[in-house]
Structure formats: C-alpha cells, structure tokens
Design a protein around this motif. Sequence first.
Motif, PDB file in Angstrom:
ATOM      1  N   ASP A  35       0.864  -1.174   0.000  1.00 43.17           N
ATOM      2  CA  ASP A  35       0.000   0.000   0.000  1.00 43.17           C
ATOM      3  C   ASP A  35       0.908   1.234   0.000  1.00 43.17           C
ATOM      4  O   ASP A  35       1.134   1.846   1.022  1.00 43.17           O
ATOM      5  CB  ASP A  35      -0.899  -0.031   1.240  1.00 43.17           C
ATOM      6  N   ASP A  60       2.298   4.700   3.702  1.00 41.63           N
ATOM      7  CA  ASP A  60       1.105   4.038   3.182  1.00 41.63           C
ATOM      8  C   ASP A  60      -0.090   4.989   3.217  1.00 41.63           C
ATOM      9  O   ASP A  60       0.031   6.140   3.627  1.00 41.63           O
ATOM     10  CB  ASP A  60       0.833   2.720   3.915  1.00 41.63           C
ATOM     11  N   SER A  61      -1.245   4.516   2.777  1.00 42.53           N
ATOM     12  CA  SER A  61      -2.429   5.381   2.689  1.00 42.53           C
ATOM     13  C   SER A  61      -2.957   5.816   4.054  1.00 42.53           C
ATOM     14  O   SER A  61      -3.717   6.771   4.138  1.00 42.53           O
ATOM     15  CB  SER A  61      -3.545   4.676   1.905  1.00 42.53           C
ATOM     16  N   ASP A  62      -2.524   5.145   5.134  1.00 39.99           N
ATOM     17  CA  ASP A  62      -2.899   5.554   6.492  1.00 39.99           C
ATOM     18  C   ASP A  62      -1.911   6.554   7.077  1.00 39.99           C
ATOM     19  O   ASP A  62      -2.078   7.004   8.207  1.00 39.99           O
ATOM     20  CB  ASP A  62      -2.987   4.340   7.417  1.00 39.99           C
ATOM     21  N   GLN A  64       1.306   5.860   7.715  1.00 39.85           N
ATOM     22  CA  GLN A  64       2.353   5.164   8.458  1.00 39.85           C
ATOM     23  C   GLN A  64       3.564   4.940   7.563  1.00 39.85           C
ATOM     24  O   GLN A  64       3.418   4.630   6.387  1.00 39.85           O
ATOM     25  CB  GLN A  64       1.837   3.808   8.965  1.00 39.85           C
TER      26      GLN A  64
END
Length: 80
Positions: A35, A60-62, A64
């Motif tokens: 991701d 990543d998309s979060d 993190q």
Amino acid sequence: MTFSKAIAIATFTLGTSVSTFAQTATPYQYGMDLDIDHVISVDAKATTGHASTATLTYRDSDGQVQKVSYIRPAINANQN
C-alpha cells in the motif's frame, strides 16, 4: 512560548521522526500487497556483482511509514 518549550517540542518531534525511520525492513515476498502512497527513499548500494539488497521506505495510505527490502539486480548484470 519560551525558548525551552520550543527546544523540547523540536527534540520530541525529531525523536519521533528518527524512531520511525529506525524500524527494520520487511523482506519482500512475491505477491505481497504493498500500500504505497508516497515513496520516501530507496536505499540501494552500488555493487559490481549480480544482485544487491535494496530498501524501499514509503508512507502508506494511512500515513504510516513502512520499509520493505528486496533483491535488486546490478545494472550491468544483464548486459551483453
């Protein structure tokens, strides 16, 4: 804001950033679901042999920070 508070905030911010980048890389396995939202860096040592290990650091998309290591062929390995 006092000078000592500003130094404390800067130190805390830098410390959390450094600890994020200090994590170990997960070895890549074929078929892994990555991701990747933003690539931060690619660390690949120059070698004269046939392959080397590279490390991809990404967000990543979060939001993190993640690291994955992989085998990278040398640039001149497949040249005729």
